[in-house]
Design a protein around this motif. Structure first.
Motif, PDB file in Angstrom:
ATOM      1  N   MET A 359       0.830  -1.205   0.000  1.00 49.27           N
ATOM      2  CA  MET A 359       0.000   0.000   0.000  1.00 49.27           C
ATOM      3  C   MET A 359       0.863   1.253   0.000  1.00 49.27           C
ATOM      4  SD  MET A 359      -2.938  -1.255   2.706  1.00 49.27           S
ATOM      5  CE  MET A 359      -4.038   0.158   2.479  1.00 49.27           C
ATOM      6  N   SER A 360       1.986   1.191   0.707  1.00 46.56           N
ATOM      7  CA  SER A 360       2.907   2.328   0.740  1.00 46.56           C
ATOM      8  C   SER A 360       3.576   2.524  -0.614  1.00 46.56           C
ATOM      9  CB  SER A 360       3.969   2.092   1.820  1.00 46.56           C
ATOM     10  OG  SER A 360       4.960   3.082   1.785  1.00 46.56           O
ATOM     11  N   ARG A 361       3.947   1.449  -1.267  1.00 49.27           N
ATOM     12  CA  ARG A 361       4.595   1.548  -2.580  1.00 49.27           C
ATOM     13  C   ARG A 361       3.652   2.139  -3.619  1.00 49.27           C
ATOM     14  NH1 ARG A 361       7.453  -3.844  -4.526  1.00 49.27           N
ATOM     15  NH2 ARG A 361       5.289  -4.540  -4.658  1.00 49.27           N
ATOM     16  N   ASP A 362       2.359   1.930  -3.426  1.00 47.05           N
ATOM     17  CA  ASP A 362       1.371   2.512  -4.339  1.00 47.05           C
ATOM     18  C   ASP A 362       0.990   3.936  -3.964  1.00 47.05           C
ATOM     19  OD1 ASP A 362       1.232   0.233  -5.914  1.00 47.05           O
ATOM     20  OD2 ASP A 362      -0.357  -0.671  -4.696  1.00 47.05           O
ATOM     21  N   GLY A 363       1.515   4.442  -2.845  1.00 45.72           N
ATOM     22  CA  GLY A 363       1.242   5.815  -2.452  1.00 45.72           C
ATOM     23  C   GLY A 363       0.001   5.999  -1.598  1.00 45.72           C
ATOM     24  N   LEU A 364      -0.735   4.921  -1.320  1.00 46.75           N
ATOM     25  CA  LEU A 364      -1.937   5.043  -0.498  1.00 46.75           C
ATOM     26  C   LEU A 364      -1.592   5.255   0.974  1.00 46.75           C
ATOM     27  CD1 LEU A 364      -4.153   2.293  -2.164  1.00 46.75           C
ATOM     28  CD2 LEU A 364      -4.262   4.760  -2.484  1.00 46.75           C
ATOM     29  N   LEU A 365      -0.400   4.847   1.355  1.00 45.63           N
ATOM     30  CA  LEU A 365       0.194   5.166   2.646  1.00 45.63           C
ATOM     31  C   LEU A 365       1.530   5.854   2.367  1.00 45.63           C
ATOM     32  CD1 LEU A 365      -0.563   1.849   4.594  1.00 45.63           C
ATOM     33  CD2 LEU A 365      -1.649   4.081   4.944  1.00 45.63           C
ATOM     34  N   GLY A 481      -5.075   8.965   1.081  1.00 40.89           N
ATOM     35  CA  GLY A 481      -4.766   7.999   0.041  1.00 40.89           C
ATOM     36  C   GLY A 481      -5.180   8.401  -1.357  1.00 40.89           C
ATOM     37  N   ARG A 482      -6.382   8.959  -1.501  1.00 40.03           N
ATOM     38  CA  ARG A 482      -6.900   9.265  -2.837  1.00 40.03           C
ATOM     39  C   ARG A 482      -6.046  10.274  -3.584  1.00 40.03           C
ATOM     40  NH1 ARG A 482     -10.948  12.503  -5.359  1.00 40.03           N
ATOM     41  NH2 ARG A 482     -11.204  13.725  -3.469  1.00 40.03           N
ATOM     42  N   THR A 483      -5.502  11.247  -2.878  1.00 40.35           N
ATOM     43  CA  THR A 483      -4.707  12.299  -3.535  1.00 40.35           C
ATOM     44  C   THR A 483      -3.231  11.954  -3.632  1.00 40.35           C
ATOM     45  OG1 THR A 483      -4.517  13.425  -1.402  1.00 40.35           O
ATOM     46  CG2 THR A 483      -6.293  14.135  -2.865  1.00 40.35           C
ATOM     47  N   HIS A 484      -2.741  11.031  -2.802  1.00 46.65           N
ATOM     48  CA  HIS A 484      -1.327  10.676  -2.840  1.00 46.65           C
ATOM     49  C   HIS A 484      -1.060   9.391  -3.614  1.00 46.65           C
ATOM     50  CE1 HIS A 484      -1.387  13.565   0.496  1.00 46.65           C
ATOM     51  NE2 HIS A 484      -0.089  13.699   0.319  1.00 46.65           N
ATOM     52  N   SER A 485      -2.096   8.745  -4.078  1.00 50.10           N
ATOM     53  CA  SER A 485      -1.929   7.535  -4.869  1.00 50.10           C
ATOM     54  C   SER A 485      -1.040   7.801  -6.082  1.00 50.10           C
ATOM     55  CB  SER A 485      -3.299   7.037  -5.331  1.00 50.10           C
ATOM     56  OG  SER A 485      -3.184   6.130  -6.400  1.00 50.10           O
ATOM     57  N   ARG A 486      -0.208   6.840  -6.442  1.00 49.59           N
ATOM     58  CA  ARG A 486       0.653   7.002  -7.621  1.00 49.59           C
ATOM     59  C   ARG A 486      -0.170   7.085  -8.902  1.00 49.59           C
ATOM     60  NH1 ARG A 486       5.442   2.697  -7.400  1.00 49.59           N
ATOM     61  NH2 ARG A 486       6.218   3.994  -9.101  1.00 49.59           N
ATOM     62  N   LEU A 487      -1.352   6.481  -8.887  1.00 47.91           N
ATOM     63  CA  LEU A 487      -2.234   6.638 -10.047  1.00 47.91           C
ATOM     64  C   LEU A 487      -2.762   8.068 -10.121  1.00 47.91           C
ATOM     65  CD1 LEU A 487      -4.364   3.347 -10.039  1.00 47.91           C
ATOM     66  CD2 LEU A 487      -2.401   3.925 -11.471  1.00 47.91           C
ATOM     67  N   ALA A 488      -2.983   8.689  -8.961  1.00 48.18           N
ATOM     68  CA  ALA A 488      -3.497  10.062  -8.941  1.00 48.18           C
ATOM     69  C   ALA A 488      -2.430  11.063  -9.352  1.00 48.18           C
ATOM     70  CB  ALA A 488      -4.024  10.398  -7.546  1.00 48.18           C
TER      71      ALA A 488
END
Length: 499
Positions: A359-365, A481-488
């Motif tokens: 989850m951290s690697r994906d930016g959600l944390l 999570g929503r704004t820091h996600s790597r997809l975002a």
């Protein structure tokens, strides 16, 4: 907004992320290591403790059927996990699978759920391990001070120092490396399986047929005020659970399901497996088959040795041998249980840190937690953080009633993974699948139904606590999570297009 909440992460991108030097885990595990991990975490508190509880309160000798029912539910889910783990060999288990099939918000929900499941599971088992150690010390003539050995016996301040110390030691082992963890687990699992086989073989000679009469005790309503005597359950599902009878078997299955928790943890180690496409299905399914067989045999033997109404709740296996005049076996079982529970703690802690890492690697944390140790190639930061938190949790918090939260969290993950298999088959039929779940969508649908049925049998209080934890998770996701996600942030796209 709905398009951002359900944006999916490509499987290819998930695999590509595992090759980033700062975020790559070391591949060192084989199919045997995975099977040992599975057996190591599955055989634990459930078989050594829950057998007596459910036999006495819910199913009688038919506890064996409850283990079969829970095992079938797990087998359906295991087939789905095996396909995902071999197709998406990335740390994170159900969280990663959900991200690839259902979208970001469902992935966050399941990841948040798994963090709770593994944290409580580790703490609960650590407290159980502490209890066995204290019992062995008392047999040797030494009693732990109440203030350090049992929260229940302390007047003001109580801290279970043994439970906390176990978690901290295992945290250090996991930081050093997976191969060391696998070697320690192999030794401990050998001891634990030996103990279980001793129970089965020695106990078989002490069975009395009269103890199986009746095999399925007559049904009776639950006591007023019981956690199962809940208007909420009756309102939601239109029926009230019962003790004994056929419905008692299903109630027992929802309780002994805790004994099967662990095979899904094997999937969290997919990224650290040498040949995940081949070895993950073998590890997941192999460990489940071995443990289900042992569970059924143990429950048959124990309820045959002693009448179900007289079984001990705290240590049914050991006390059954005491009751039949064989105290030496009781001490041997207590020792094996204490040793065996160490691997349960370690592998549950392993599972949680890998989900947190993913989850951290994906930016959600925070991405701070996604860096691996330069020498050991393990996610040392989340391991240390979570190890300290769980050590404090195990030391201070009475967790007996919260154990049911582990069950509902696991079953919820099973539902999501089964649905994900169906969706990914439709959306990405081109993906290479080393293992394919048979009879899709029949098997995944049966898995969903079985998991939901067991969830329905859990107490209403468990649903309330689970809802509170999920509400907190939604808050964290929308605030961070929503704004820091790597997809975002578009970081995923940049990575994907990098030559």
């Amino acid at each position: 907004m709905s398009s951002t909440l359900f944006r999916t992460k490509k499987v290819e991108q998930s695999i590509l992320d595992t090759e980033e030097p700062e975020h790559a885990l070391k591949k060192s595990l084989s199919a045997l290591d995975l099977t040992v991990f599975g057996v190591g975490v599955i055989i634990g508190t459930g078989i050594f403790v829950l057998t007596g509880t459910v036999a006495k309160d819910n199913a009688g000798p038919a506890t064996a059927l409850a283990f079969v029912a829970a095992g079938v539910a797990c087998a359906l889910a295991a087939l789905c996990y095996a396909e995902f783990a071999s197709t998406v060999p990335v740390a994170g288990s159900a969280y990663t699978f959900s991200y690839a099939s259902l979208g970001e918000l469902p992935a966050w929900i399941i990841g948040w759920d798994l963090v709770l499941e593994f944290a409580l599971g580790t703490a609960v088992v650590a407290v159980g391990w502490s209890g066995y150690i204290q019992s062995l010390l008392e047999n040797a003539g030494w009693t732990m001070p109440a203030v350090l050995g049992s929260r229940e016996g302390a007047d003001a301040f109580g801290f279970d120092i043994l439970a906390a110390a176990l978690v901290l030691v295992l945290t250090g082992i996991l930081v050093v490396g997976m191969k060391l963890s696998a070697r320690i687990t192999s030794v401990v699992v050998a001891i634990k399986v030996t103990v279980v086989l001793v129970v089965i073989i020695a106990g078989a000679f002490l069975i009395e047929g009269k103890n199986y009469d009746p095999f399925i005790p007559k049904e009776k309503p639950v006591e007023a005020g019981s956690s199962l005597d809940s208007p909420l359950i009756q309102l939601m599902f239109g029926w009230a659970p019962s003790n004994f009878g056929v419905m008692g078997i299903f109630t027992a299955a929802s309780v002994v399901f805790f004994a099967f928790i662990g095979f899904d943890v094997v999937a969290t180690a997919a990224e650290e497996t040498k040949n995940p496409q081949r070895d993950m299905p073998r590890g997941i399914l192999g460990s489940l088959v071995i443990c289900t067989t042992l569970y059924v045999l143990v429950s048959i033997v124990v309820t045959g040795m002693q009448h179900y109404s007289q079984l001990s709740v705290d240590a049914p296996l050991a006390d059954a041998f005491k009751a039949t005049g064989h105290p030496w076996f009781a001490g041997f079982i207590s020792f094996g249980a204490a040793v065996g529970l160490t691997t349960v703690c370690m592998i549950l802690l392993l599972g949680q840190t890998r989900v947190f890492f993913a989850m951290s690697r994906d930016g959600l944390l925070p991405r701070f937690f996604s860096h691996v140790h330069p020498r050991f190639k393990t996610p040392h930061r989340p391991t240390i953080l979570l190890g300290v938190i769980i050590a404090v949790l195990a030391g201070f918090t009475p967790l007996t009633e919260l154990a049911a939260l582990v069950n509902i969290g696991t079953l919820f993950a099973f539902v999501v993974v089964a649905i994900g298999v169906i969706i990914l088959r439709k959306s990405r039929p081109d993906l290479p699948r080393a293992f394919r779940t048979p009879w899709v969508p029949v098997i995944p649908i049966l898995s969903v139904c079985a998991s939901l049925w067991l969830m329905i049998n859990l107490p209403a209080e468990t649903w309330v606590r689970f809802g509170i934890w999920m509400a907190a998770g939604f808050l964290v996701y929308f605030l961070y999570g929503r704004t820091h996600s790597r997809l975002a942030t578009g970081e995923e796209a940049k990575t994907e297009n990098t030559p």
